[in-house]
Design a protein around this motif. Structure first.
Motif, PDB file in Angstrom:
ATOM      1  N   VAL A  38      -3.538  -5.586   5.982  1.00  0.00           N
ATOM      2  CA  VAL A  38      -2.562  -4.494   5.894  1.00  0.00           C
ATOM      3  C   VAL A  38      -3.235  -3.186   6.303  1.00  0.00           C
ATOM      4  N   ARG A  39      -2.405  -2.236   6.676  1.00  0.00           N
ATOM      5  CA  ARG A  39      -2.900  -0.898   6.916  1.00  0.00           C
ATOM      6  C   ARG A  39      -3.178  -0.224   5.587  1.00  0.00           C
ATOM      7  N   ASN A  40      -4.273   0.528   5.499  1.00  0.00           N
ATOM      8  CA  ASN A  40      -4.549   1.365   4.331  1.00  0.00           C
ATOM      9  C   ASN A  40      -5.084   2.691   4.860  1.00  0.00           C
ATOM     10  N   PRO A  41      -4.194   3.685   4.971  1.00  0.00           N
ATOM     11  CA  PRO A  41      -4.577   4.913   5.665  1.00  0.00           C
ATOM     12  C   PRO A  41      -5.863   5.536   5.124  1.00  0.00           C
ATOM     13  N   PHE A  81      -9.985   1.387  13.355  1.00  0.00           N
ATOM     14  CA  PHE A  81     -10.986   0.393  13.010  1.00  0.00           C
ATOM     15  C   PHE A  81     -11.266  -0.386  14.283  1.00  0.00           C
ATOM     16  N   VAL A  85       0.844  -1.191   0.000  1.00  0.00           N
ATOM     17  CA  VAL A  85       0.000   0.000   0.000  1.00  0.00           C
ATOM     18  C   VAL A  85       0.883   1.246   0.000  1.00  0.00           C
ATOM     19  N   GLU A  86       0.512   2.211  -0.818  1.00  0.00           N
ATOM     20  CA  GLU A  86       1.257   3.473  -0.883  1.00  0.00           C
ATOM     21  C   GLU A  86       1.313   4.132   0.495  1.00  0.00           C
ATOM     22  N   TYR A  94       7.623  -5.633  14.582  1.00  0.00           N
ATOM     23  CA  TYR A  94       6.816  -4.587  13.990  1.00  0.00           C
ATOM     24  C   TYR A  94       5.340  -4.873  14.223  1.00  0.00           C
ATOM     25  N   ALA A 148      -6.559   3.466   9.742  1.00  0.00           N
ATOM     26  CA  ALA A 148      -5.872   3.550  11.040  1.00  0.00           C
ATOM     27  C   ALA A 148      -6.838   3.245  12.191  1.00  0.00           C
ATOM     28  N   HIS A 174       1.558  -3.970  13.073  1.00  0.00           N
ATOM     29  CA  HIS A 174       0.936  -3.365  11.903  1.00  0.00           C
ATOM     30  C   HIS A 174       0.011  -2.209  12.255  1.00  0.00           C
ATOM     31  N   PHE A 175      -0.619  -2.287  13.418  1.00  0.00           N
ATOM     32  CA  PHE A 175      -1.568  -1.245  13.794  1.00  0.00           C
ATOM     33  C   PHE A 175      -1.150  -0.669  15.136  1.00  0.00           C
ATOM     34  N   VAL A 216       2.626   3.065   3.042  1.00  0.00           N
ATOM     35  CA  VAL A 216       2.854   2.070   4.093  1.00  0.00           C
ATOM     36  C   VAL A 216       4.062   1.222   3.699  1.00  0.00           C
ATOM     37  N   PHE A 275     -10.433  -1.488   2.145  1.00  0.00           N
ATOM     38  CA  PHE A 275     -10.628  -2.242   0.915  1.00  0.00           C
ATOM     39  C   PHE A 275     -10.551  -3.730   1.202  1.00  0.00           C
TER      40      PHE A 275
END
Lengths: 264, 264
Positions: free
Chosen positions: B77-80, B48, A2-3, A260, B46, A262-263, A5, B84
């Protein structure tokens, strides 16, 4: 991926495409598998050029052809906020030689390939997924547990420990800290110490595995013959007592750092 | 499916999850296939709640279990920018009974299931993928070409025409315009006329197919017996002359409208 990220707008699109696929290859590697077919979903922002799409696919195609993997389909959707690539990958494993996260046993030796930490300096965009190594390991040794390092050694080792109901002791001096982690620490005095980077930086995409201590020496010898240019390091052992511990010259301490998240 | 493209923040998360999977089921249906296993990538903003993830999966799980499909893995994955869901679906087809887009022949009768247009009024979130119909069609008839309607009848029929190197004539009065398309036109005087909605609205998720004219009556008779509650309508015929034409009481005109364009 993801852009903002996993990459930024400045990242070369070939490398973005390559990374999207290489991450999945790394997952297949951790099960000793051979990738066969990929399905790609591309999320594209409102303004994009055909050249961008070409370059993303060229990065994926180069890596796919190296591993004789076909990109067999997928979908393209609008994503107003930026670029993303989602890859689903099919791979084949030998039915009776599938390493999982849950098979680590007290007494096992813990091994890791390559060197760890500082991947953001560049490796995260051009790492070689450990497919050949993963297949060779699972076909020639009884691998009790295996995982690829995406969340950092401390985090991913905990995944094995939890799934297997065991603990581990790592030897501080054995952990193969990468040159990149050392350089980053030197350039930025207030930054992460290299050992901490090796324990907690994400996206190493190396293999972490455990085998019976009885197999450990034979594995190291055979590895040197098969992969003379690749490091394989024994970094500690699995123990029945839960938790993760680090032994250094001053004794044994409990490791509280995680990988790491993720959230966060 | 992407937030603000395929759903909004107000959409029930169960329905978002269901739609993400149902779209893929519709693709499998168009090849006469049986879905077996799904891999799900979830992109989460971010902020949820665990309840959101639970609800998304509950929507997917309900539909998956109806069709004995296993959700076998995936990634989060994170998607700011927003939510999706990307689903990759594996399905099985009978080796010698796979309808494609490229087999339409001049003289074929063109059929469509259900009714068309106005899906945004609600159907796009709770349509039934035509899996049973697609399997039955491909197993019992020689289906020359088939596609699921995601971009609108005019757009998706053009996909068949281009892949097959043919043209088509549709009969205006035969096109099964949905109640939703009629209602929307009535509520909004300046809106799309119902026929135009049936030709160009996206996300109908019905099946569009062609068979030899010789099979057309037998198909309609067998369909009525097998799916008495589902519509199947003959809407026109394939012709060797390229292009898409519409016949109405005033004669024949070239149809210039296209379906939904993803990047306009």
């Amino acid at each position: 991926v993801v852009e903002d990220v996993h990459f930024t707008r400045d990242t070369s699109p070939q490398k973005i495409g390559r990374k999207a696929l290489a991450r999945c290859f790394s997952d297949i590697a951790a099960m000793g598998g051979r990738p066969t077919a990929a399905v790609v979903t591309l999320g594209l922002p409102a303004e994009f050029s055909p050249e961008l799409v070409e370059a993303l696919y060229s990065g994926m195609r180069d890596l796919a052809s190296t591993w004789q993997t076909a990109i067999v389909g997928g979908e393209t959707v609008r994503n107003p906020a930026g670029l993303f690539i989602s890859v689903a990958l099919i791979g084949l494993v030998q039915r009776n030689a599938i390493p999982t996260r849950s098979g680590a046993k007290a007494g096992d030796a813990i091994f890791v390939t390559g060197t760890l930490g500082g991947s953001l300096a560049g490796k995260h965009l051009d790492f070689e997924p450990r497919l050949a190594e993963g297949q060779w390991l699972s076909q020639n040794f009884s691998i009790h547990s295996m995982i690829d390092l995406s969340d950092g050694l401390a985090g991913d080792l905990r995944h094995i420990l939890e799934a297997s109901g065991v603990g581990a002791e790592l030897r501080r001096d054995s952990i193969p800290v990468s040159q990149a982690a050392r350089l980053r620490a030197r350039e930025n005095g207030a930054g992460k110490p290299p050992l901490l980077a090796a324990l907690t930086d994400g996206e190493d995409f190396e293999l972490l595995l455990t085998v019976s201590s009885h197999d450990a020496v034979r594995l190291l010898d055979a590895w040197k013959e098969k992969f003379p240019d690749q490091k394989l390091t024994c970094i500690g052992r699995i123990e029945s007592q839960p938790g993760l511990r680090l032994r250094d010259s001053e004794g044994l301490k409990t490791l509280s750092v995680h990988g790491y998240t993720h959230f966060s």
